[in-house]
Design an enzyme around this catalytic site. Sequence first.
Site, PDB file in Angstrom:
ATOM      1  N   PHE A 122       0.847  -1.206   0.000  1.00 24.95           N
ATOM      2  CA  PHE A 122       0.000   0.000   0.000  1.00 24.95           C
ATOM      3  C   PHE A 122       0.876   1.247   0.000  1.00 24.95           C
ATOM      4  O   PHE A 122       1.694   1.425   0.907  1.00 24.95           O
ATOM      5  CB  PHE A 122      -0.854  -0.051   1.268  1.00 24.95           C
ATOM      6  CG  PHE A 122      -1.826   1.084   1.476  1.00 24.95           C
ATOM      7  CD1 PHE A 122      -2.967   1.207   0.698  1.00 24.95           C
ATOM      8  CD2 PHE A 122      -1.621   2.014   2.496  1.00 24.95           C
ATOM      9  CE1 PHE A 122      -3.887   2.229   0.929  1.00 24.95           C
ATOM     10  CE2 PHE A 122      -2.538   3.030   2.743  1.00 24.95           C
ATOM     11  CZ  PHE A 122      -3.674   3.143   1.955  1.00 24.95           C
ATOM     12  N   THR A 125       2.076   7.021   1.961  1.00 25.69           N
ATOM     13  CA  THR A 125       3.082   7.944   2.512  1.00 25.69           C
ATOM     14  C   THR A 125       4.126   8.340   1.469  1.00 25.69           C
ATOM     15  O   THR A 125       4.510   7.536   0.626  1.00 25.69           O
ATOM     16  CB  THR A 125       3.767   7.260   3.714  1.00 25.69           C
ATOM     17  OG1 THR A 125       2.767   6.932   4.668  1.00 25.69           O
ATOM     18  CG2 THR A 125       4.801   8.159   4.357  1.00 25.69           C
ATOM     19  N   THR A 157       5.647  -0.850   3.393  1.00 21.87           N
ATOM     20  CA  THR A 157       5.767  -2.194   3.968  1.00 21.87           C
ATOM     21  C   THR A 157       5.600  -3.259   2.887  1.00 21.87           C
ATOM     22  O   THR A 157       4.682  -3.176   2.070  1.00 21.87           O
ATOM     23  CB  THR A 157       4.700  -2.391   5.074  1.00 21.87           C
ATOM     24  OG1 THR A 157       4.883  -1.361   6.041  1.00 21.87           O
ATOM     25  CG2 THR A 157       4.842  -3.755   5.741  1.00 21.87           C
ATOM     26  N   ILE A 338      10.482  -5.323  34.775  1.00 22.80           N
ATOM     27  CA  ILE A 338      10.353  -6.519  35.619  1.00 22.80           C
ATOM     28  C   ILE A 338      11.552  -7.454  35.398  1.00 22.80           C
ATOM     29  O   ILE A 338      12.054  -8.075  36.336  1.00 22.80           O
ATOM     30  CB  ILE A 338       9.004  -7.236  35.336  1.00 22.80           C
ATOM     31  CG1 ILE A 338       7.853  -6.372  35.869  1.00 22.80           C
ATOM     32  CG2 ILE A 338       8.981  -8.639  35.950  1.00 22.80           C
ATOM     33  CD1 ILE A 338       6.467  -6.806  35.417  1.00 22.80           C
ATOM     34  N   GLU A 364       0.072   3.632  10.300  1.00 20.93           N
ATOM     35  CA  GLU A 364      -1.390   3.645  10.122  1.00 20.93           C
ATOM     36  C   GLU A 364      -2.036   4.756  10.960  1.00 20.93           C
ATOM     37  O   GLU A 364      -3.144   4.616  11.465  1.00 20.93           O
ATOM     38  CB  GLU A 364      -1.990   2.255  10.390  1.00 20.93           C
ATOM     39  CG  GLU A 364      -1.384   1.225   9.436  1.00 20.93           C
ATOM     40  CD  GLU A 364      -2.223   0.005   9.156  1.00 20.93           C
ATOM     41  OE1 GLU A 364      -3.432   0.035   9.385  1.00 20.93           O
ATOM     42  OE2 GLU A 364      -1.640  -0.986   8.670  1.00 20.93           O
ATOM     43  N   THR A 366      -0.439   8.160  13.491  1.00 26.14           N
ATOM     44  CA  THR A 366       0.187   8.333  14.810  1.00 26.14           C
ATOM     45  C   THR A 366      -0.894   8.469  15.893  1.00 26.14           C
ATOM     46  O   THR A 366      -2.068   8.718  15.592  1.00 26.14           O
ATOM     47  CB  THR A 366       1.028   9.625  14.833  1.00 26.14           C
ATOM     48  OG1 THR A 366       0.145  10.719  14.539  1.00 26.14           O
ATOM     49  CG2 THR A 366       2.160   9.590  13.816  1.00 26.14           C
TER      50      THR A 366
END
Length: 383
Positions: A122, A125, A157, A338, A364, A366
Site C-alpha cells: 500500500f 506515505t 511495507t 520486571i 497507520e 500516529t
Amino acid sequence: MIRDGEILQQLLDTIARFVGERLVPAEAQVAEEDAIPEEIVAEMREMGLFGLTIPEEFGGLGLTMEEETLVAMELGRTSPAFRSLIGTNNGIGSAAIVFDGTDAQKNKYLPRYASGELIGSFCLTEPDVGSDAASVKTSARYDGDFYVLNGTKRFITNAPRAGTFTVMARTNPEIPGARGVSAFIVDADTPGISLGAKDRKMGQAGSYTCDVIFDNVRVPAENLIGGREGEGFITSMKVLDRGRLHISALSVGIAERLIDDALKFAVERRQFGKPIAEHQMVQAMLADCRAEAYAAKCMVLDAARRRDDGERVSTEASCCKLFATEMVGRVADRAVQIHGGSGYISEYAVERFYRDVRLFRLYEGTSEIQRMVIARNMVREIA
Ligand code: COS
C-alpha cells in the site's frame, strides 16, 4: 460477528499451535538474520494465512472483523515480523480492491493475494506527506488509455516482496486536497518502477520497508480502482479504519505475550529471599499490565462487532488504535523493568519486543492523528 464458533476455534487453535511450535522458536533467528526462513513463508501460504480476510468467493477465508481481531490477537503472541508478512495481503495491500474495486479488478487480483502468490503493498506515505495524507504529491496524468505516474512513496511495507502496489496519486492537480486523489493498482514489474534500499529500522527485523519510485510509469486506465477518479483518499481512509482495528488487536496479543513472559520471569527470579512476583511493586506492574490489556481487548472486540453490524466505526477504530498501541508500549516498558538488567539483554525476547512495538504508535496514523480523528468526530457529532 462470529459465523461459526466451532470452525473459528479450530482456526484459532491451529494458529496458536503454529505460533507456539514454529514461529516462537524461530524468533531469534529472524531477528539475527533479518529474514523469515522461506520454509516458514511456505507454511504460512499453505495454511491460508495470506487470505484470511479475502472474501471466500475469491479463495480467502472471508473473516469478519471480529474473527480477524481474534486471529490477530493469536498472531500477536510472536514477533510482529511474521504478521507483517501476511499483514498487507489481509489489510492495506488488498482492502482497497475488496472495498471499492471493480469486478474485473477483484477477479484478477484477489485470488492471487489469497493464495499468497502475490504480495500486495500500500503506497500512501511520501517523503513530504505523512500525517497530512490528503496532500499526496505523486501525480497520475491521464494519457489515452493510461495514467502516467510520477513520484516517490516512502516506508512502504513489503515493497521488496510486492507483486502489486495500491498507489494513491493525484489525478487532478486543480484540486489540492483529498478529492484530487485517486487509487490505482499497479503491477510491480511495470517499467519505470524502482525500489530504494531496504530501510534500516529500530525493530521488527525480518519485515521490510523501502521507498518505491515511480518514473513515468504507464498504468492502464482499467487499473484505476473502482473506475472513478477522486475517490482514492476516501478509499484509503476506509482501508485504514479496518487496519487500525487490526493493529489494535495485534497490540493486545503482543501485550498478552509480554505479560506471560514477565510473569514467568517474576515467579522464577528471586531477590531478597523470595520470587520478585511477591514484591508489591512488581505486582503493581503486573496488575497494571493485565488491567490495561483487558481493557484494550474489550474495546477492540466491541468496535469489531459494531463494524460487523454495519456501523461506521471510524471514531472507535481510532480510540482502539490510540489506547491499544499506547498500552502495549507501557506493557513492553514494564516487562523490561520486571526483567531488570536481563530486560536490556537481547537473549530475552522483551528487549526485542520493546523496540518492535514502538512502531505501532506511528504507522497507520500516529497517536496524535488518532486523537485528532476522535475529537473532530466528537465536534462534528454535536454540531
Ligand atoms: N471513512 C470514509 N470517509 C472518510 C473517512 C473515513 N474514515 N475519513 C475521512 N473521510 C472522507 C471525508 O468524509 C471527506 O469526504 P468528502 O470529500 O466527501 O467531504 C474526505 O474523506 C476528506 O476528509 P477530511 O477532510 O477529514 O481529510 P483531512 O485531510 O482533514 O485529513 C486525516 C484526515 C488527518 C484523518 C487523514 O489525513 C489521516 O488519517 N492521516 C493519517 C494518515 C495515515 O494514517 N498514514 C499512515 C500511513 S498509511 S500505512
